[in-house]
Design an enzyme around this catalytic site. Structure first.
Site, PDB file in Angstrom:
ATOM      1  N   ARG A  58       0.899  -1.170  -0.497  1.00  0.00           N
ATOM      2  CA  ARG A  58      -0.200  -0.266   0.074  1.00  0.00           C
ATOM      3  C   ARG A  58       0.612   0.626  -0.224  1.00  0.00           C
ATOM      4  O   ARG A  58       0.674   2.653   0.341  1.00  0.00           O
ATOM      5  CB  ARG A  58      -0.771   0.373   0.918  1.00  0.00           C
ATOM      6  CG  ARG A  58      -1.935  -1.386   1.078  1.00  0.00           C
ATOM      7  CD  ARG A  58      -3.019  -1.348   0.404  1.00  0.00           C
ATOM      8  NE  ARG A  58      -3.807  -0.603   0.985  1.00  0.00           N
ATOM      9  CZ  ARG A  58      -5.567  -0.028   0.979  1.00  0.00           C
ATOM     10  NH1 ARG A  58      -4.907  -1.816   2.001  1.00  0.00           N
ATOM     11  NH2 ARG A  58      -6.025  -0.039   1.050  1.00  0.00           N
ATOM     12  N   ARG A  80      -3.249   7.851   0.768  1.00  0.00           N
ATOM     13  CA  ARG A  80      -3.832   9.102   1.619  1.00  0.00           C
ATOM     14  C   ARG A  80      -2.272   9.291   1.992  1.00  0.00           C
ATOM     15  O   ARG A  80      -3.068  10.242   2.264  1.00  0.00           O
ATOM     16  CB  ARG A  80      -4.932   8.268   2.036  1.00  0.00           C
ATOM     17  CG  ARG A  80      -6.396   8.394   1.376  1.00  0.00           C
ATOM     18  CD  ARG A  80      -6.969   7.579   2.267  1.00  0.00           C
ATOM     19  NE  ARG A  80      -7.180   6.545   2.377  1.00  0.00           N
ATOM     20  CZ  ARG A  80      -8.117   5.760   2.936  1.00  0.00           C
ATOM     21  NH1 ARG A  80      -8.560   5.933   3.588  1.00  0.00           N
ATOM     22  NH2 ARG A  80      -6.775   4.678   3.661  1.00  0.00           N
ATOM     23  N   ARG A  99      -6.642  12.361  -5.860  1.00  0.00           N
ATOM     24  CA  ARG A  99      -8.125  11.805  -5.461  1.00  0.00           C
ATOM     25  C   ARG A  99      -9.248  13.365  -4.918  1.00  0.00           C
ATOM     26  O   ARG A  99     -10.515  13.644  -5.400  1.00  0.00           O
ATOM     27  CB  ARG A  99      -8.259  11.353  -3.405  1.00  0.00           C
ATOM     28  CG  ARG A  99      -7.541  10.126  -3.657  1.00  0.00           C
ATOM     29  CD  ARG A  99      -9.201   9.096  -4.530  1.00  0.00           C
ATOM     30  NE  ARG A  99      -9.744   8.517  -3.311  1.00  0.00           N
ATOM     31  CZ  ARG A  99     -11.294   9.386  -2.830  1.00  0.00           C
ATOM     32  NH1 ARG A  99     -11.427   9.679  -4.093  1.00  0.00           N
ATOM     33  NH2 ARG A  99     -11.781   8.332  -2.340  1.00  0.00           N
ATOM     34  N   ASP A 128      -7.214  -2.050  -6.694  1.00  0.00           N
ATOM     35  CA  ASP A 128      -7.879  -2.653  -5.647  1.00  0.00           C
ATOM     36  C   ASP A 128      -8.435  -4.295  -5.778  1.00  0.00           C
ATOM     37  O   ASP A 128      -8.265  -4.897  -6.856  1.00  0.00           O
ATOM     38  CB  ASP A 128      -9.155  -2.168  -5.303  1.00  0.00           C
ATOM     39  CG  ASP A 128      -9.630  -2.118  -3.481  1.00  0.00           C
ATOM     40  OD1 ASP A 128      -8.517  -1.592  -2.721  1.00  0.00           O
ATOM     41  OD2 ASP A 128      -9.989  -3.512  -3.378  1.00  0.00           O
ATOM     42  N   TYR A 178     -15.317  -9.556   1.228  1.00  0.00           N
ATOM     43  CA  TYR A 178     -15.994  -8.659   1.082  1.00  0.00           C
ATOM     44  C   TYR A 178     -17.256  -9.188   0.330  1.00  0.00           C
ATOM     45  O   TYR A 178     -18.058  -8.241   0.769  1.00  0.00           O
ATOM     46  CB  TYR A 178     -15.283  -8.574  -0.043  1.00  0.00           C
ATOM     47  CG  TYR A 178     -13.909  -7.434   1.085  1.00  0.00           C
ATOM     48  CD1 TYR A 178     -14.173  -6.091   1.789  1.00  0.00           C
ATOM     49  CD2 TYR A 178     -12.585  -8.164   1.348  1.00  0.00           C
ATOM     50  CE1 TYR A 178     -13.363  -6.035   2.629  1.00  0.00           C
ATOM     51  CE2 TYR A 178     -11.489  -6.992   1.564  1.00  0.00           C
ATOM     52  CZ  TYR A 178     -12.041  -6.282   2.203  1.00  0.00           C
ATOM     53  OH  TYR A 178     -10.976  -5.762   3.086  1.00  0.00           O
TER      54      TYR A 178
HETATM   55  O1  CP3 Z   1       0.022  -1.118  -2.364  1.00  0.00           O
HETATM   56  C1  CP3 Z   1       0.026   0.286  -3.880  1.00  0.00           C
HETATM   57  O2  CP3 Z   1       0.331   1.319  -3.321  1.00  0.00           O
HETATM   58  C2  CP3 Z   1      -1.274  -0.410  -4.274  1.00  0.00           C
HETATM   59  C3  CP3 Z   1      -2.700   0.379  -3.727  1.00  0.00           C
HETATM   60  C4  CP3 Z   1      -3.540  -1.241  -3.112  1.00  0.00           C
HETATM   61  C5  CP3 Z   1      -4.537  -0.508  -2.855  1.00  0.00           C
HETATM   62  N1  CP3 Z   1      -5.247  -1.369  -2.429  1.00  0.00           N
HETATM   63  C6  CP3 Z   1      -5.211   1.345  -2.774  1.00  0.00           C
HETATM   64  C7  CP3 Z   1      -6.396   1.692  -1.873  1.00  0.00           C
HETATM   65  C8  CP3 Z   1      -3.598  -2.431  -2.968  1.00  0.00           C
HETATM   66  C9  CP3 Z   1      -2.507  -3.561  -3.150  1.00  0.00           C
HETATM   67  C10 CP3 Z   1      -4.867  -2.621  -2.354  1.00  0.00           C
HETATM   68  C11 CP3 Z   1      -5.041  -4.118  -2.053  1.00  0.00           C
HETATM   69  C12 CP3 Z   1      -6.102  -4.809  -0.725  1.00  0.00           C
HETATM   70  N2  CP3 Z   1      -7.397  -3.804  -0.798  1.00  0.00           N
HETATM   71  C13 CP3 Z   1      -6.169  -4.879   0.622  1.00  0.00           C
HETATM   72  C14 CP3 Z   1      -4.583  -5.945   0.498  1.00  0.00           C
HETATM   73  C15 CP3 Z   1      -4.119  -5.479   1.084  1.00  0.00           C
HETATM   74  C16 CP3 Z   1      -4.496  -5.429   2.499  1.00  0.00           C
HETATM   75  O3  CP3 Z   1      -4.451  -3.841   3.493  1.00  0.00           O
HETATM   76  O4  CP3 Z   1      -4.524  -5.861   3.498  1.00  0.00           O
HETATM   77  C17 CP3 Z   1      -7.170  -4.624   0.706  1.00  0.00           C
HETATM   78  C18 CP3 Z   1      -7.883  -5.684   1.807  1.00  0.00           C
HETATM   79  C19 CP3 Z   1      -8.093  -4.263  -0.173  1.00  0.00           C
HETATM   80  C20 CP3 Z   1      -9.607  -3.398   0.417  1.00  0.00           C
HETATM   81  C21 CP3 Z   1     -10.014  -2.336   0.351  1.00  0.00           C
HETATM   82  N3  CP3 Z   1      -9.830  -1.301  -0.142  1.00  0.00           N
HETATM   83  C22 CP3 Z   1     -10.859  -1.851   1.472  1.00  0.00           C
HETATM   84  C23 CP3 Z   1     -10.074  -2.598   3.087  1.00  0.00           C
HETATM   85  C24 CP3 Z   1      -9.913  -0.285   1.704  1.00  0.00           C
HETATM   86  C25 CP3 Z   1     -10.223   0.551   2.541  1.00  0.00           C
HETATM   87  C26 CP3 Z   1      -9.704   0.629   3.761  1.00  0.00           C
HETATM   88  C27 CP3 Z   1      -8.243   1.781   3.377  1.00  0.00           C
HETATM   89  O5  CP3 Z   1      -7.592   1.190   3.398  1.00  0.00           O
HETATM   90  O6  CP3 Z   1      -8.352   2.839   2.376  1.00  0.00           O
HETATM   91  C28 CP3 Z   1      -9.908   0.496   0.010  1.00  0.00           C
HETATM   92  C29 CP3 Z   1      -9.965   1.289   0.019  1.00  0.00           C
HETATM   93  C30 CP3 Z   1      -8.519   1.432  -1.531  1.00  0.00           C
HETATM   94  N4  CP3 Z   1      -7.615   0.685  -2.327  1.00  0.00           N
HETATM   95  C31 CP3 Z   1      -7.599   2.830  -0.783  1.00  0.00           C
HETATM   96  C32 CP3 Z   1      -6.409   2.577  -1.151  1.00  0.00           C
HETATM   97  C33 CP3 Z   1      -5.461   3.900  -2.184  1.00  0.00           C
HETATM   98  C34 CP3 Z   1      -7.951   3.829  -0.027  1.00  0.00           C
HETATM   99  C35 CP3 Z   1      -9.453   4.874  -1.376  1.00  0.00           C
HETATM  100  C36 CP3 Z   1      -9.756   6.270  -0.820  1.00  0.00           C
HETATM  101  O7  CP3 Z   1      -8.718   7.188  -1.881  1.00  0.00           O
HETATM  102  O8  CP3 Z   1     -10.023   7.174  -0.154  1.00  0.00           O
END
Ligand code: CP3
Length: 364
Positions: free
Chosen positions: A32, A36, A45, A81, A159
């Protein structure tokens, strides 16, 4: 880990570490790493919704490259994602302040029957375009690896059945207990989808792929063996991985590390609750390890954080080790601490370490 006898100095550092080669320092990237905590991400964003960012190739290229440009990470992970494939299978998906929401969750066998196994190029061509464009962007930098990824069947099912983020996984576990046959059918459909999806990513230019099973640690060993391990094996054995290493990440994996090894990835990504030393002892030398700095350590003072990174570098060594966090970078993480962590790893030299004494000739 693949052949360690022929170090291929043309391959990106990360790929060489996945293959178990001895390097002068471990490669570093952060799960990740785009998100943000970076102002540049927040600026994007302000212009696009999260799903627009994922689907607009130019925007996704820019966001994917933000951490690489800011910190010179050794890898770029495509910005996307794990919930993109469930959407392509026919589920509605939105993102709100509270995270992902799937308003029509899977609750019955007939809901499972309605899901399609999507053609990845037809339904998620934007992901393949993104990888293609990122490879072009990185054409002049052969040392930096491009990472593709997917969620593992169990985490995706959580999910899809819960309809979003969950605390107790009550709906999914009720389905698992009451109708295990249907639940297995869902996991199998997801595994088939993920195999096609990751193979298309490899075709589109991903040089390493990571399978995220973020919620794989919430069940007993027995349930893990029945509902999680077989699908890791199915996905990993279905990949065209001759030149493309596979990283397996499970959060909360202390009780299942040996079963992660049974899935036969190239790399086992260790969370921050198990030490690298213990993980190494339990899985043996055949796997590269990735991890495992506590993501909340990045909120500490630099004089506290830096020694934690130094200790981990000594523990991980320079053979078969990738520096990363135990889970993803958290929102509000101080950017200067991300930079401190990455700079510390990049300035590390195996001359300083025990490994150079053991393998003096291969400290290159
Ligand atoms: O690693 C990177 O830089 C690539 C980006 C990436 C995102 N999601 C962007 C994201 C990756 C590899 C993921 C994978 C992901 N998504 C996982 C597995 C990794 C982990 O953290 O366990 C999971 C469980 C998700 C599901 C998900 N997506 C959740 C639970 C959320 C909300 C919580 C959060 O962290 O924001 C997201 C949204 C999300 N995915 C954001 C980003 C940058 C935030 C969205 C925003 O800008 O509002």
């Amino acid at each position: 880990m693949a052949d360690i006898s022929t170090p291929d100095t043309q391959a990106p550092l990360l790929v060489r570490a996945c293959r178990g080669q001895t390097l002068s320092r471990p490669p570093v990237w952060l799960m990740r790493q785009a998100g943000r905590y970076m102002q540049a991400y927040q600026d994007m964003r302000a212009k696009y919704s999260f799903l627009e960012l994922c689907k607009n190739t130019d925007a996704a290229v820019e966001v994917s490259l933000q951490p690489y440009k800011a910190f010179s990470t050794d890898a770029v992970i495509m910005f996307s994602d794990i919930l993109i494939p469930p959407e392509a299978m026919g589920m509605e998906l939105t993102f709100t302040e509270k995270g992902p929401t799937l308003p029509n969750p899977i609750r019955s066998a007939s809901d499972i029957d309605r899901l399609i196994i999507p053609d990845p190029v037809e339904k998620t061509g934007f992901v393949m375009n993104l990888l293609n464009s990122l490879r072009q962007e990185l054409a002049g930098d052969s040392q930096t690896a491009l990472i593709g990824f997917a969620g593992a069947p169990w985490t995706l099912a959580s999910y899809m059945v819960e309809g979003g983020v969950s605390k107790n996984y009550t709906h999914m576990k009720t389905m698992l207990y009451n109708d295990p046959t249907a639940f297995h059918r869902l996991l199998d459909k997801l595994a088939q989808t993920i195999i096609l999806y990751l193979n298309a990513q490899i075709e589109a230019g991903a040089q390493v792929v990571q399978l995220f099973d973020s919620w794989g640690g919430i069940v007993s060993k027995e349930l893990y063996r029945e509902f999680i391990l077989p699908y890791h094996q199915q996905v990993i054995s279905g990949l065209n991985r001759q030149d493309v290493p596979v990283i397996l990440y499970v959060n909360g994996s202390a009780h299942v590390l040996e079963m992660m090894a049974e899935a036969q990835p190239d790399v086992i990504s260790v969370d921050h609750l198990t030490s690298l030393t213990e993980a190494r002892r339990r899985v043996g030398d055949r796997f590269t390890l990735q991890g495992n700095l506590d993501p909340t350590a990045l909120f500490a003072k630099p004089e506290v954080l830096k020694p934690m990174v130094d200790t981990l570098l000594k523990e991980g060594g320079t053979t078969g080790y990738i520096f990363n966090l135990g889970h993803g970078v958290l929102p509000k993480t101080p950017v200067e601490n991300v930079k401190l962590v990455i700079d510390t790893v990049k300035n590390y030299s195996c001359e300083d370490s025990f490994v150079s004494v053991v393998h003096p000739a291969v400290c290159t």
